[in-house]
Structure formats: C-alpha cells, structure tokens
Design an enzyme around this catalytic site. Sequence first.
Site, PDB file in Angstrom:
ATOM      1  N   LYS A 133       0.966  -1.055  -0.096  1.00 58.07           N
ATOM      2  CA  LYS A 133       0.045  -0.152   0.030  1.00 58.07           C
ATOM      3  C   LYS A 133       0.943   1.005   0.137  1.00 58.07           C
ATOM      4  O   LYS A 133       2.002   1.060   0.409  1.00 58.07           O
ATOM      5  CB  LYS A 133      -0.975   0.002   1.179  1.00 58.07           C
ATOM      6  CG  LYS A 133      -0.021  -0.185   2.506  1.00 58.07           C
ATOM      7  CD  LYS A 133      -0.890  -0.227   3.856  1.00 58.07           C
ATOM      8  CE  LYS A 133      -1.623  -1.651   3.856  1.00 58.07           C
ATOM      9  NZ  LYS A 133      -3.186  -1.552   3.851  1.00 58.07           N
ATOM     10  N   THR A 141      -9.091  -0.823   0.816  1.00 58.12           N
ATOM     11  CA  THR A 141      -9.518  -1.852  -0.351  1.00 58.12           C
ATOM     12  C   THR A 141      -8.730  -2.945  -0.657  1.00 58.12           C
ATOM     13  O   THR A 141      -8.918  -4.118  -0.977  1.00 58.12           O
ATOM     14  CB  THR A 141      -9.994  -1.154  -1.508  1.00 58.12           C
ATOM     15  OG1 THR A 141      -8.729  -0.494  -1.999  1.00 58.12           O
ATOM     16  CG2 THR A 141     -11.207  -0.097  -1.579  1.00 58.12           C
TER      17      THR A 141
HETATM   18  C1  PLP Z   1      -5.900  -1.614  -3.883  1.00 60.86           C
HETATM   19  C2  PLP Z   1      -4.846  -0.771  -4.183  1.00 60.86           C
HETATM   20  C3  PLP Z   1      -4.266   0.284  -3.246  1.00 60.86           C
HETATM   21  C4  PLP Z   1      -5.068   0.325  -1.923  1.00 60.86           C
HETATM   22  O1  PLP Z   1      -4.641  -0.318  -1.102  1.00 60.86           O
HETATM   23  P1  PLP Z   1      -4.865  -0.021   0.498  1.00 60.86           P
HETATM   24  O2  PLP Z   1      -4.326  -1.045   1.241  1.00 60.86           O
HETATM   25  O3  PLP Z   1      -6.538  -0.077   0.725  1.00 60.86           O
HETATM   26  O4  PLP Z   1      -4.223   1.352   1.100  1.00 60.86           O
HETATM   27  C5  PLP Z   1      -3.409   1.175  -3.483  1.00 60.86           C
HETATM   28  N1  PLP Z   1      -2.586   0.860  -4.663  1.00 60.86           N
HETATM   29  C6  PLP Z   1      -2.886  -0.147  -5.332  1.00 60.86           C
HETATM   30  C7  PLP Z   1      -1.748  -0.499  -6.533  1.00 60.86           C
HETATM   31  C8  PLP Z   1      -3.828  -0.928  -5.266  1.00 60.86           C
HETATM   32  O5  PLP Z   1      -4.322  -1.893  -6.105  1.00 60.86           O
END
Ligand code: PLP
Length: 815
Positions: free
Chosen positions: A552, A660
């Site tokens: 993330k 997400t």
């Molecule tokens: C899903 C996704 C995120 C969001 O991740 P979180 O753990 O919810 O912060 C960020 N970057 C990419 C490339 C993703 O696919």
Amino acid sequence: MASKVTKTAVKKFKEAFQKRVDMTLAKDLSECNKHDLYMALAYTVRDLQVEAWKTTNQKLASKDAPKRMYYISLEFLMGRTLGNSLINCGFFDQADTALKELGVELEDLLDEEMDAGLGNGGLGRLAACFLDSIASLDLPGFGSGIRYDYGIFRQKIDHGHQVEEPDNWLRFGNPWEVVRPERKRVIKFYGHVECYKDHDGKQWCTWVDTEDVLAMPYDTPIPGFSMGTVNTLRLWSARSIFGFNLTDFNQGDFINANIQKSLTENITKVLYPNDNNYEGKELRLKQQYFLAAATLADMIEDFKDLGLPISDLPKKVVCQLNDTHPAIAVPELMRILMDDEGLTWDEAWNITRQVFAYTNHTLLAEALEKWPVGLIENLLPRHMQIIYEINYHFLREVAQKYPGDNERQCDMSIIQEGGEKMVRMAYLAIVGSFSVNGVAAMHTELLKHDLVRDFYDLYPKKFNNKTNGITPRRWLRKCNPELSELITSKIGDKWVTDLDELQKLIPFAEDKVFRKEISKIKKNNKTRLAEYVKDLTGDELDVNSIFDIQVKRLHEYKRQLLNILHAIHLYQKIKANPKGHYTPRTIIVAGKAAPGYYMAKLIIKMVNSVSAIVNNDPEVNKFLKVLFLPNYSVSMAEVLVPATDLSEQISTAGKEASGTGNMKFALNGALTIGTLDGANVEIKDAVGDDNIYIFGLDVDGVTNLNQNGYNPHDYMPHGSHLANALDLISSGFFCPEDPELFRPLVDSLTIGGDHYKLAADFESYSDAQELVSNDFIKEDDWAKRAILNIANMGGFSSDRTIKQYAEEIWDIKPY
Ligand SMILES: *Cc1c(COP(=O)(O)O)cnc(C)c1O
C-alpha cells in the site's frame, strides 16, 4: 456472452488479429516484436467492443435518454486494460487459442502493456473498480478525469533509498483511447469580472480578459462483464489555443508564443504524487478547475441536446465528486447557470444542490484541502465571488437555526478566518451537495460525530455510508484464474457478477479434499510470485514460509514501521536461540512514498536495511526473510494478492477511512492481521472472529490515550521486545556506514510522542503474530479458515457498492 472456443470462432479471431497486424502496424507477422503483437491484439480487442460502445452512446444521445452519472475524479488507477477487456468481452480463451496457433503466448503480450497509473492508491483504484461495476450493471455512468502525460512516478530503489523516475506511459502509444477533437472545450483562467445591471435591474456578471486553454477529450471504452454495455472514461488533455490566437506569432515572437504554448499544456503534464496529503500549489488548483469546467461544459451541452428546460437538469444528470479535488465544480455550475443561462441565484442554487454528491475519503487533517482565498481570487475571480455568496447564504441559514451562536458560525464558515483566509473545500462540497458519504461504516460515523459534526447536526439527512468494494472481475476472475476455476467447478460461474454466490462455498470449508485443493492453489500462486520476485530482485523465496504481505502507499498512519519493528523482534528472537523452531516467514513490503515525505522515505530505507541484514544471515534466513519490492502498482498487486497467506492491515484505529487492499486479499483466501479500523471492522463481522487476527487499540482506546496523556515510554520498559528492537536500531546496527540514519524513526516513537501509537500496539501485534505462526503450520485448518474468508467476502464487491450509490444517491437505472 462469452462465445464458445469453436474452430470457427478461433479462426475469425485469428483473421481479425492478422488484419490489424497488416493494416494498423503495416508489417508482416514475422516482422513483429512483442510490443507490435500487443498493439495488434489490443486493437483487435477494442474492435470487438465498438458496436456495443456505439449502441451505448446512441442510447445516451437519444431524446428519451436516461439520467446519467458523472464520476468526477482527479485519479483513475486503471492498471492494465487488455486482460480485463478480454475477460469482460468473453474472448479470453479464443484469443489464447488463436495466438497459440500463431506461436504466440497470450501471457507474454499481457505483460507488454504499461499500467495506466493515473492515480496514487486506494482513491484512484476505487474509481477504476467503480467504472467496471457501473458498466457491468448496465448503468449509465461516465468517468471524467485527466489524461496526465505522466502518471504516478516509477519507483527505483538505489542503495535502499527510493528514487523517482517519470512514468512516460504514452511513449509507445495508447491503443485504447479515441481522441474526440469535435468535443474540445475552452477553459478560462485569470482575468477579472465585470458586472452591470440591465434595464430590468437584474445584475449580470461576465468573466473577461481571461487566459484560455483548450481541453481535448480522449475516450476509453469501459466494457461491462459480458459486454451488454460499453461505457466511457473521458480523460481531458490540455492544449494550447496557440494556433487559434496568433497574436504573439503575428508580432514575430515565435519563440515566446511556443513557450506560452508549453506553459498552458503543463496543466495536464503530471499527476501530483501525494496520497492522503494536500499540496496547495496553483498548478494543482488549475488541474482541478480544468477537469471540473471541461466536465460540466460537456455535460451541459449533452443536456441541451435533449431540448428540456434547464430546471430539468437534476432529472437528467448527477455528479459524484470523488473527494473534494473536483469540488470547484460547485461554483462553476453556479457560474454557468447564472452568467450563461441567466438564472437567479435561488434558481441556480436550487439546481446545483440537486446535481452534486460528495464522497469524503479521509479524516486526516493534513489531507483536507484548504485553498488560500488570494490564490482563487487571482486564478478564478468569478468563482471566488460565488464562493463568498454561497457562504453568505449558508451562514444566514446557520444563524437562523442557531440564533446568537457566533462561534458555530465561525466554525462552520466555508471561509476560514484568522491568518491567511482559506476556503475549506470539504465545507464547500458539503454545502453544495445533496449527499455526503463516507466509505466504511466506522468512517461515516467518525465523519458525522467528529470531523464535521456541526454539518451533521444541520443536515442529518445528507449523510450516508457507502462501504467501498472491489471488482471481482479483476480481483478474482482475472488475477486468480486457478481459484476462479475451482470455485466455478463447485458453484457455477454466477459469482462473477453476483459475489454473494460465494456463500455457497461455506459447506466446502468442511470438505477435506476441497481444503487440499485450496492449499494447492495457494502454493501455485506463491510459486508464481516467487518466480516474479526472482526476475525482479533476484531474491529466492521459500514457498513453504508464511507469505506475510503489506503493500500500500507508504504512510506513517499505515504503520509499515510497526511491521518492520516486529521483523526486528523476530530477528532478535532467532539470534538469541538459533537452534529453536520457528515457522518460516517471508515478510514483503511494497509501496511508494510521496517524494516530499521524508519519514515515509526513511521507512523504505529501513525496510531495505533490515532486509540486507536478515536475508544475509544464514542463521536467520532459514526462518525469516524481509523484502521490499520496488514500484508497487496494480499489475504487481495482481500477482501479490493471490499469493498472500497473511494480509497486513495495521493502521492506527480511526485513521484508515476504508481500505480496499484488505478486501482484495481476503477475497483471495488470505487471513488478515489487522486493527479495528476502516472496513476491517466489517470484514471481521463477515468472516467471523476465528478467521481474522484483530489486535491493538480500537478508536475509543486511541481517543482515551489522547485525552489522558499518552506516554509511549510506559509501553517500552527497559528489556521489553520493543525497547530491544529500538536499541538495536539506535546502535547503528542496520546502517553502520551512517549509524544515525534512522534516528528520526526512533525519535518519532520516543521524544516525538508516538503519534501513531506503535508502542501502545506493539505487544498486542507481536502476540497476534505469534498466534499466526502457530496456526499456519496446521495447514488443513488454515485452509478451512481461508475458505471461510473467500466465502464470506461477497458483500465487498464493488457491484454491491454501486447498486447502493445508484439506488440511494444517483437515482439512475439500467439502460
Ligand atoms: C488496492 C490498491 C491500493 C489501496 O490499498 P490500501 O491497502 O487499501 O491502501 C493502492 N494501490 C494499488 C496499486 C492497489 O491496487
């Protein structure tokens, strides 16, 4: 629907592909390199969507066109398009077979595509998942965004440090987009406002002496699953009006005319690489207004073609503001309705407040947009007048409801006084919208009762929750083909568009054979990831170890530092007793830090320094490896997510709006270790307490500490695991060539007051991690709990989220 892989269908596909090689590339198949073949295939797949795309557009242009939704977002983190389009169009298997017959591997071509990285993280990826769901549900909805020449930077790691490189994603051409020059718009900036009264005494204002920029739209088809509907993502690119207005040129100043040209085209040059952090630069405000104005001009023109009175606008359109980034659209619509359409303030305001809905994405103070009044006054003088007037009417409303409560008026004012005057964009968005939503149950409660409680008091009915979701097409069907096939073999394929169908897997949690199959598929996906990592960094992974993954954006509130402190603790534990038994563990961290975020970048360096020590210690590396993977992206996530055993969702309670990533992992059979934050709370309720590892303070716990005076030293007495880990860092052990390098990280936990409560949560976290280590070796039981995660994740489909938006906010219906 997906056509069968018959001989004739394959033959037709091959012919279509050959034709594209011939006519578009002007080459023979034998002369094509991989990228050529990718381009030919992409065009072939776009061709397949054209009929349905035209049909959808014709429905929107007809006199009885349905109400449509505009999803206005400064970010769309689309990732790759080819594989997803093949699946949604139902041509994946034909393409695979046809290409094999030509001696080409489909997988190789899929890997040729550059990610469309027009977003930072969760907010931009949410917009992309929403587009897939809107089309798959046959709903009339547009994406409207910016066609950045450079998306999110490419992250390289140099001696453990992040280095940013430009993401020149359009360099080799973008086969998915179609430019629509006939729909270009003129966008105004600067200038001043002239007002006068006509003979009826009505005041008219015009915005004059402006510097104008062209907005050029590029359309990308968004095919729904099974391709009944093909919607549009319209991305706007800035063009100079140079060529229309030749004054400089005519005066012989060719060079200056060209400099002017590149200055205006700067507007859509590059995405601001901040996640959950506001940057008050004029160019960013220009981007925001450029998008808002282009979208609304487009929207109004299409509405006018319907031949209805302007007062009917809210019956035909609705705009969802993805965070406050496009909130300048509120005064822009007021400007159009009053200055162009001649409506009175009350008429215009009545319409505007029925058109906009606003999604809040964060409670973090540093992420809330506040533009200096002076900046807006200069760049958008008419809009500043309108914002003042909105505020005047609004504060009168507040005064009527709370007579004499001056403090409340100050608190709620859209203009923040005292010091440099600022426009609070969240307040503007709330006042100008009929709906305000948070993105997870807990987040919405904090929004209502904490962040903007005065507004909730005044407008309780505006506030609602729409828990985020992810598209099951990309985040299961596409990224995990083996698991998808196993699921379909047991319960059929309806889950692809109705994820609640996964509930039918619950009985299989008791089925020993099914559990074995689940373990086997996880192992295969871990092997695929191991190969990917070998290619990327050269590291060798033990596929029998726990794949413990935190990917993330790098942010202090997401607490990658807590993860790495735990890794140091494990290292110390193994070193103290190298002959002990330990469940092998591979800790993988990936994510980009905003280029100006010093602490986040230092955490990346820390992960890499710990990695270098741990992975090169033969006593330790049998049991523990730590890896930082460079350049986290959507396409990397598609490899990591199916291969994960343990999903790290460890933000400080109350800081992560939803998340997400947490949903992607659980849907693919990872168990979560996490705090009661964002959507983790709802995931826990769905999968059951036995199938998730919850640790640490909850929101009330964090609040209590803050109110009663938090002292991190209370949680790290001399000799404690955390104190030992911090001592090792302080000794310079992880960076002998610069022993003070990590001092700021240690200080943030000690003299800095530990704002993110790592010390308070450390012991609870490492206890939960020890449970994980003990549970993971019971392979059969772990598989059972993985199945219960998969089976109970139906509610986190973005199809569910979008149905709720469509029914409860947008009031739109399928075509
Ligand atoms: C899903 C996704 C995120 C969001 O991740 P979180 O753990 O919810 O912060 C960020 N970057 C990419 C490339 C993703 O696919």
